[in-house]
Write an enzyme that holds these catalytic residues in place. Structure first.
Site, PDB file in Angstrom:
ATOM      1  N   SER A   1       0.733  -0.773  -0.250  1.00 46.96           N
ATOM      2  CA  SER A   1       0.381  -0.557  -0.096  1.00 46.96           C
ATOM      3  C   SER A   1       1.055   1.315  -0.092  1.00 46.96           C
ATOM      4  O   SER A   1       1.790   1.426   0.584  1.00 46.96           O
ATOM      5  CB  SER A   1      -0.936  -0.199   1.498  1.00 46.96           C
ATOM      6  OG  SER A   1      -1.566   1.137   1.427  1.00 46.96           O
TER       7      SER A   1
ATOM      8  N   TYR B   1      -1.680  -0.617  10.339  1.00 49.43           N
ATOM      9  CA  TYR B   1      -1.543  -1.121   8.877  1.00 49.43           C
ATOM     10  C   TYR B   1      -0.270  -1.202   8.255  1.00 49.43           C
ATOM     11  O   TYR B   1      -0.210  -1.778   7.866  1.00 49.43           O
ATOM     12  CB  TYR B   1      -2.909  -0.176   8.745  1.00 49.43           C
ATOM     13  CG  TYR B   1      -3.053  -0.906   7.521  1.00 49.43           C
ATOM     14  CD1 TYR B   1      -3.365  -2.869   7.309  1.00 49.43           C
ATOM     15  CD2 TYR B   1      -2.860   0.118   6.268  1.00 49.43           C
ATOM     16  CE1 TYR B   1      -3.978  -2.335   5.746  1.00 49.43           C
ATOM     17  CE2 TYR B   1      -3.005   0.053   5.132  1.00 49.43           C
ATOM     18  CZ  TYR B   1      -3.830  -1.751   4.653  1.00 49.43           C
ATOM     19  OH  TYR B   1      -4.110  -2.039   3.128  1.00 49.43           O
TER      20      TYR B   1
ATOM     21  N   LYS C   1       2.446  -3.926   6.279  1.00 48.07           N
ATOM     22  CA  LYS C   1       2.770  -3.512   5.016  1.00 48.07           C
ATOM     23  C   LYS C   1       4.163  -3.442   4.654  1.00 48.07           C
ATOM     24  O   LYS C   1       4.721  -4.230   3.884  1.00 48.07           O
ATOM     25  CB  LYS C   1       1.676  -2.451   4.701  1.00 48.07           C
ATOM     26  CG  LYS C   1       0.226  -2.730   4.361  1.00 48.07           C
ATOM     27  CD  LYS C   1       0.061  -4.123   3.064  1.00 48.07           C
ATOM     28  CE  LYS C   1      -1.634  -4.820   3.534  1.00 48.07           C
ATOM     29  NZ  LYS C   1      -1.742  -5.967   2.313  1.00 48.07           N
TER      30      LYS C   1
END
Ligand code: UDP
Length: 347
Positions: free
Chosen positions: A126, A150, A154
């Site tokens: 992302s 989050y 990634k």
């Protein structure tokens, strides 16, 4: 015989579009999904859309033994890994859940895949790995400095993948695709974004307002240093995104990358503000949408736009669909989903 490709999270928003793109390109997808954020009807709709019976297994990616057994039965030459929790706010509140599922699950999955013989690994990363950067557009060699758990997961998984494929005895090669803002739906209106929980993203929230499931839209801040003061993003059509995965896989499988690991941005390079996205929906609907101006959302940055040139140079891929197509397809999908009663339980 067609190459089999393991697709984790294959029933999700991006995963389902990847499954279609894989079938169109002559691959045979093998779906793994634990249904944590997918409706039961996705598989049946995917089969209708592709005209094929699809293999789908309800396995959690943390279940290494289960994956190993599956890979013995269904040897796969490639892996597209999308299964993950993806809510930024939730990741701040429940970091261990995120590290366990996203990072722990990826380690278990990569290990099982490599042990089964390895192959081409495409990982769903992302743009959030870039964190809070001040730049007109982002390119891949900018620092990776995520600002929430989050995004950290990634970045960590990219690192795990890079280290694994660089190891001397590794049998796999890896590519991380850093998505900007996926939007839209398949133009058949048979699959699309369909979160089980309340959405946080601009497109599904606008759709909820448009169908009357939400009273009004709140614009999160109009005092950013952007042309109209609202946040600017790089929205990319989910079908373009899915096709990039298939290109990536094909290039990896044909040995087209010199480096064992590469990270590439997936965006259009075209900036759109929140106001411009709302205006595009209002043009499609031929009516105004109820909206109010709100505070900035904590953690949001002013501008996040891709420099997509590396993906063009290395994959021969470029996004073909613009904002109008994203809005049109998201809206058509919303019409179909409502007609089938998919969203009735959410009202
Ligand atoms: N946004 C907004 N209202 C909403 C949801 C999002 O104004 O109800 C804005 C948000 O501040 C950002 C843009 O829309 O500028 C895209 O947000 P989204 O959550 O879709 O994606 P993000 O870029 O945050 O991952």
């Amino acid at each position: 015989m067609a190459n089999k490709i393991l697709v984790t999270g294959g029933l999700g928003y991006i995963g389902s579009h990847c499954v279609v793109a894989l079938c169109e390109a002559g691959y045979e997808p093998v779906i793994v999904d634990n249904h944590s954020n997918a409706r039961a009807s996705v598989l049946e709709r995917l089969e209708r859309l592709t005209g094929r019976e699809l293999s789908c297994f309800d396995i959690d990616i943390r279940n290494r033994a289960g994956l190993e057994t599956l890979l013995q039965r269904e040897p796969c030459q490639g892996l597209i890994h999308l299964a993950a929790f993806k809510a930024v706010g939730e990741s701040v509140a429940q970091p261990l859940r995120y590290y366990d599922n996203n990072v722990g699950g990826s380690v278990s999955l990569f290990d099982a895949f490599d042990a089964a013989g390895g192959g081409a690994i495409v990982f769903s990363s992302s743009a959030t790995v870039y964190g809070d950067v001040e730049a007109k557009s982002l390119h891949e060699n900018m620092p990776v400095q995520p600002t929430n758990p989050y995004g950290q997961t990634k970045a960590m998984i990219e690192q795990v993948l890079a280290d694994m494929v660089r190891a001397r005895d590794a049998r796999s090669r890896g590519l991380a695709l850093r998505y900007f803002n996926p939007a839209g739906a398949h133009d058949s209106a048979i699959i699309g974004e369909d979160p089980k929980d309340a959405p946080n993203n601009l497109f599904p929230i606008i759709v909820q307002v448009a169908v009357g499931q939400r009273e009004r839209l709140t614009i999160f801040g109009e005092d950013y240093d952007t042309p109209d003061g609202t946040g600017v993003r790089d929205y990319i059509h989910v079908v373009d995104l899915a096709q990039a995965h298939v290109k990536a896989l094909t290039v990896l499988l044909s040995g087209g990358f010199d480096a064992p690991f590469t990270a590439l941005n997936l965006g259009t390079g075209t900036p759109y503000s929140v106001r411009e996205v709302i205006a595009a929906f209002e043009a499609e609907l031929s009516r105004k949408l109820p909206q109010t101006m709100g505070e900035r959302r904590p953690g949001d940055v002013a501008t996040l736009v891709a420099d997509p040139s590396a993906a063009m140079a290395q994959l021969g891929w470029r996004a073909e669909r613009g904002l109008e197509a994203m809005v049109r397809d998201a809206w058509r999908w919303a019409g179909a989903a409502r007609q089938w009663g998919l969203w009735d339980e959410d009202t």
